[in-house]
Each structure stands twice: as C-alpha cells, then as structure tokens.
Design a protein around this motif. Structure first.
Motif, PDB file in Angstrom:
ATOM      1  N   LEU A   1       0.890  -1.326  -0.132  1.00  0.00           N
ATOM      2  CA  LEU A   1      -0.020  -0.187  -0.091  1.00  0.00           C
ATOM      3  C   LEU A   1       0.901   1.220   0.167  1.00  0.00           C
ATOM      4  O   LEU A   1       0.708   2.130  -0.709  1.00  0.00           O
ATOM      5  N   MET A   2       1.975   1.110   0.833  1.00  0.00           N
ATOM      6  CA  MET A   2       2.866   2.289   0.867  1.00  0.00           C
ATOM      7  C   MET A   2       3.393   2.486  -0.508  1.00  0.00           C
ATOM      8  O   MET A   2       3.909   3.862  -0.890  1.00  0.00           O
ATOM      9  N   LYS A   3       3.787   1.501  -1.174  1.00  0.00           N
ATOM     10  CA  LYS A   3       4.428   1.765  -2.350  1.00  0.00           C
ATOM     11  C   LYS A   3       3.519   2.396  -3.341  1.00  0.00           C
ATOM     12  O   LYS A   3       3.987   3.336  -3.971  1.00  0.00           O
ATOM     13  N   ARG A   4       2.300   2.031  -3.672  1.00  0.00           N
ATOM     14  CA  ARG A   4       1.323   2.813  -3.964  1.00  0.00           C
ATOM     15  C   ARG A   4       1.109   4.260  -3.945  1.00  0.00           C
ATOM     16  O   ARG A   4       0.983   5.269  -4.698  1.00  0.00           O
ATOM     17  N   VAL A   5       1.157   4.522  -2.577  1.00  0.00           N
ATOM     18  CA  VAL A   5       1.203   5.909  -2.223  1.00  0.00           C
ATOM     19  C   VAL A   5       2.570   6.564  -2.573  1.00  0.00           C
ATOM     20  O   VAL A   5       2.124   7.782  -2.724  1.00  0.00           O
ATOM     21  N   ASN A   6       3.492   6.101  -2.381  1.00  0.00           N
ATOM     22  CA  ASN A   6       4.749   6.983  -2.735  1.00  0.00           C
ATOM     23  C   ASN A   6       4.773   7.124  -4.297  1.00  0.00           C
ATOM     24  O   ASN A   6       5.409   8.161  -4.857  1.00  0.00           O
ATOM     25  N   GLN A   7       4.136   6.264  -4.962  1.00  0.00           N
ATOM     26  CA  GLN A   7       4.185   6.453  -6.317  1.00  0.00           C
ATOM     27  C   GLN A   7       3.483   7.772  -6.785  1.00  0.00           C
ATOM     28  O   GLN A   7       3.609   8.229  -7.891  1.00  0.00           O
TER      29      GLN A   7
ATOM     30  N   GLY B   1      -2.371  20.790 -12.005  1.00  0.00           N
ATOM     31  CA  GLY B   1      -2.574  20.444 -10.622  1.00  0.00           C
ATOM     32  C   GLY B   1      -1.388  19.432 -10.108  1.00  0.00           C
ATOM     33  O   GLY B   1      -0.606  19.076 -10.556  1.00  0.00           O
ATOM     34  N   GLU B   2      -1.243  19.157  -8.799  1.00  0.00           N
ATOM     35  CA  GLU B   2      -0.318  18.304  -7.960  1.00  0.00           C
ATOM     36  C   GLU B   2      -0.998  17.809  -6.998  1.00  0.00           C
ATOM     37  O   GLU B   2      -1.595  18.093  -5.981  1.00  0.00           O
ATOM     38  N   ILE B   3      -0.866  16.303  -6.767  1.00  0.00           N
ATOM     39  CA  ILE B   3      -0.910  15.448  -5.695  1.00  0.00           C
ATOM     40  C   ILE B   3       0.263  15.968  -4.553  1.00  0.00           C
ATOM     41  O   ILE B   3       1.119  15.456  -4.933  1.00  0.00           O
ATOM     42  N   VAL B   4      -0.295  16.632  -3.574  1.00  0.00           N
ATOM     43  CA  VAL B   4       0.797  16.893  -2.543  1.00  0.00           C
ATOM     44  C   VAL B   4       1.151  16.031  -1.362  1.00  0.00           C
ATOM     45  O   VAL B   4       1.995  15.740  -0.958  1.00  0.00           O
ATOM     46  N   LYS B   5       0.055  15.075  -1.255  1.00  0.00           N
ATOM     47  CA  LYS B   5      -0.072  14.164   0.043  1.00  0.00           C
ATOM     48  C   LYS B   5      -1.016  13.071  -0.340  1.00  0.00           C
ATOM     49  O   LYS B   5      -1.868  13.398  -0.859  1.00  0.00           O
ATOM     50  N   VAL B   6      -0.869  12.115   0.258  1.00  0.00           N
ATOM     51  CA  VAL B   6      -1.702  10.758  -0.069  1.00  0.00           C
ATOM     52  C   VAL B   6      -1.455  10.072   1.508  1.00  0.00           C
ATOM     53  O   VAL B   6      -0.478   9.867   1.950  1.00  0.00           O
TER      54      VAL B   6
ATOM     55  N   ARG C   1      10.363   5.991 -11.364  1.00  0.00           N
ATOM     56  CA  ARG C   1      10.198   5.396 -12.953  1.00  0.00           C
ATOM     57  C   ARG C   1       9.464   3.808 -12.455  1.00  0.00           C
ATOM     58  O   ARG C   1       9.037   3.192 -13.365  1.00  0.00           O
ATOM     59  N   ASN C   2       9.599   3.355 -11.265  1.00  0.00           N
ATOM     60  CA  ASN C   2       9.071   2.206 -10.828  1.00  0.00           C
ATOM     61  C   ASN C   2       7.683   2.367 -10.762  1.00  0.00           C
ATOM     62  O   ASN C   2       6.914   2.713  -9.579  1.00  0.00           O
ATOM     63  N   ILE C   3       6.718   1.776 -11.991  1.00  0.00           N
ATOM     64  CA  ILE C   3       5.457   2.047 -11.759  1.00  0.00           C
ATOM     65  C   ILE C   3       4.681   0.782 -11.112  1.00  0.00           C
ATOM     66  O   ILE C   3       4.772  -0.209 -11.718  1.00  0.00           O
ATOM     67  N   ILE C   4       4.372   0.790  -9.887  1.00  0.00           N
ATOM     68  CA  ILE C   4       3.709  -0.310  -9.186  1.00  0.00           C
ATOM     69  C   ILE C   4       2.098  -0.687  -9.711  1.00  0.00           C
ATOM     70  O   ILE C   4       1.614  -1.455  -9.649  1.00  0.00           O
ATOM     71  N   CYS C   5       1.493   0.699  -9.933  1.00  0.00           N
ATOM     72  CA  CYS C   5      -0.024   0.519 -10.301  1.00  0.00           C
ATOM     73  C   CYS C   5      -0.202   1.413 -11.232  1.00  0.00           C
ATOM     74  O   CYS C   5      -0.033   2.707 -11.126  1.00  0.00           O
ATOM     75  N   GLU C   6      -0.862   0.764 -12.259  1.00  0.00           N
ATOM     76  CA  GLU C   6      -1.271   1.771 -13.504  1.00  0.00           C
ATOM     77  C   GLU C   6      -2.254   2.703 -12.999  1.00  0.00           C
ATOM     78  O   GLU C   6      -2.453   3.988 -13.638  1.00  0.00           O
ATOM     79  N   LYS C   7      -2.883   2.406 -12.220  1.00  0.00           N
ATOM     80  CA  LYS C   7      -4.224   3.050 -11.937  1.00  0.00           C
ATOM     81  C   LYS C   7      -3.755   4.589 -11.099  1.00  0.00           C
ATOM     82  O   LYS C   7      -4.059   5.616 -11.645  1.00  0.00           O
TER      83      LYS C   7
END
Length: 290
Positions: free
Chosen positions: A9-15, A40-45, A21-27
């Motif tokens: 889950l944290m790997k997806r969040v960090n993406q 825009g920008e995703i600043v935190k998840v 360049r390490n794409i864990i989740c295409e979504k």
C-alpha cells in the motif's frame, strides 16, 4: 501477511507523490497524469487498509481487504481532498504476496433499461423547489455507506444519485408502475431510479417532478447537478455522478457509488472503465423556479 499488505500500500502511495520510474500501479499513474494535465499536483496521500476476511486455501490463502485513499490536491492554489475506496483481494503463496487486484473496478451498468419512448411520465403536474445544499449534504454523508432506508444494489451508482436528488426534495412520481416516472418505495423501484441508461434518458424528457436540461459544458453545472457517462461511446450510458464541489478552474468535482469516491474530477480519466471514446451528458436539474 498484514505487513506485506502495508508495504505494498505504501509503495502505491509513494508512486503518487514521487517521480519514480518504478510503476507499481497503472491506476495511480493515471491519477497523477490526470491531475498534472489540469496543472495540479498531488501533494500528499494518506491510505489506510482493513482486512475483512481471509480465505484459507492450503497454499494460496487470499486476503480480502478495503483500502481507503485520501489525496490532497493543490489545483492552482485551491486545496481539496479527493477520496476513494477500493475493495481488493491479495493472494499469497507460501507466505509471499504474489498478486493484488481491485474487486470493485468501475464496470459499465449493463442491466436491462428503458429509453425514451418506453418510459412514461403521466400528466399530473408536481411542483417542487430543488434544494441543492440538501442534495450535496446527503451525497457527502452517504458516499461511502449504504443508507439502510433504501434497497442496496451491487451496481449502486444511479441508486445513490437518485437518493441524493430526493434528499434535495425532488418528488417521486409514477409509483407503482416500474416503467412510469421516477421512484423507489417499499423495496420496489422504477428503472429510472436505479439504471444509469434509463436515468439519463428520463431526466431531460420528464415533464413533471424531477427533470433536467442538457448543457453543453461541465463548467455550466451547479452543485447538485449530475453527469452521465457512456464509457464505450456506444450510446449506452453506464454511470452517474453528482456535482459536490468545484476545482480551481470552476470545473466539477463529483461523488459516486459502486467504486465509492468523493470530490473526484468529473472527466474520470483515471477510471478503470475509461476509454478514448467516452461520452458525457451534463444535466442541470430544473424545478418550478426555473
């Protein structure tokens, strides 16, 4: 098992918040691209997970769990939080996570539906004033829960939107004929209440009670208005959302059910159901004041 799911889950969040360049989740990559495209920008998840049950196969146990994501998005100085809930299943082999996939992916609503000319509306006029604030408050309260006062469906998007509009004091009409009007009573319902395609055709053609007019641009929509989605562009409408907020450009942010989400950008370019052929209908709710 729990530790491996947390790590994944944290790997997806960090993406979402790094340029890795390490794409864990295409979504997640699609979501980043969608926000970036709008400048825009995703600043935190923030993400939390909860295991609902574990299926104990001998060598390949499965963990069924729910992941709740909160994305803090900065869009031209306008900060807001988009939320999304995923129902997922993770498969393990000899204690090692080997597969993780989403169960409640957005799929087209293929249920039987009526279209214009097949749904009747009746003649009796029903007067009302649409309370947009009440509709939005309901959409916020129930975006991630099912109201036990209503019937629940596996494909629940249009049922949820109908509930929101009714909370905004849009009157039910047509009971008990399922092909007449727009209603849900006593665990029965009209096709227009629950099926995306029927709902899309009914609103702009209704003459009494709940009705709407089509507008050409999403920016023309107000809070409490709705958007209908034809993901394949084949003329069959599959999904419905309600406008609950606006971004820094004044464009709609929407709430939805089935794949539960709130304050999501209206275009759905990060959806698993999105195709380049997607078509939209933007419906402005009318009442006896306009």
């Amino acid at each position: 098992m729990k530790e491996q799911l947390q790590e994944h889950l944290m790997k997806r969040v960090n993406q979402c918040v790094t340029n890795s360049r390490n794409i864990i989740c295409e979504k997640m990559e699609k979501k980043k691209e969608s926000v970036s495209k709008r400048k825009g920008e995703i600043v935190k998840v923030h993400a939390t997970g909860k295991i609902d049950r574990i299926s104990e196969e001998a060598e390949t146990p499965k963990a069924f769990y729910r992941a709740h994501f909160q994305y803090v998005i900065n869009h031209k100085g306008n900060i807001y939080v988009e939320e999304e809930v995923e129902e997922r299943v993770a498969e393990f082999y000899k204690g090692i996570l080997i597969e993780d996939q989403e169960l409640n992916v957005e799929q087209p609503d293929h249920r039987a539906a009526f279209t214009l000319g097949e749904v009747t509306d009746g003649d009796e006029r029903v007067y009302f004033k649409y309370d947009r604030l009440k509709a939005v408050k309901y959409a916020e309260r129930w975006w991630n829960e099912f109201n036990p006062a209503y019937q629940k469906f596996d494909v629940n998007c249009t049922n949820y939107i109908s509930q929101c509009l009714h909370a905004g004091e849009a009157p039910m009409v047509g009971y008990p004929n399922r092909s007449n009007g727009w209603w849900m009573q006593n665990r029965n319902w009209s096709y227009t209440w629950t099926v995306a395609h029927s709902f899309r055709w009914y609103l702009p053609n209704a003459k009494r009670g709940l009705r709407a007019e089509e507008v050409s641009e999403p920016g023309q929509l107000e809070y409490g208005d709705v958007i209908c989605y034809d993901f394949q562009g084949d003329g069959r409408f599959d999904h419905t959302t309600i406008v609950t907020a606006k971004d820094g450009d004044g464009m709609p942010l929407v709430n939805a059910n089935t794949a539960n989400s709130r304050m999501r950008y209206w275009a759905y370019e990060d959806s698993t159901a999105y195709t380049p052929n997607i078509k939209y209908k933007f419906l402005h709710i009318k009442d006896d004041q306009n």
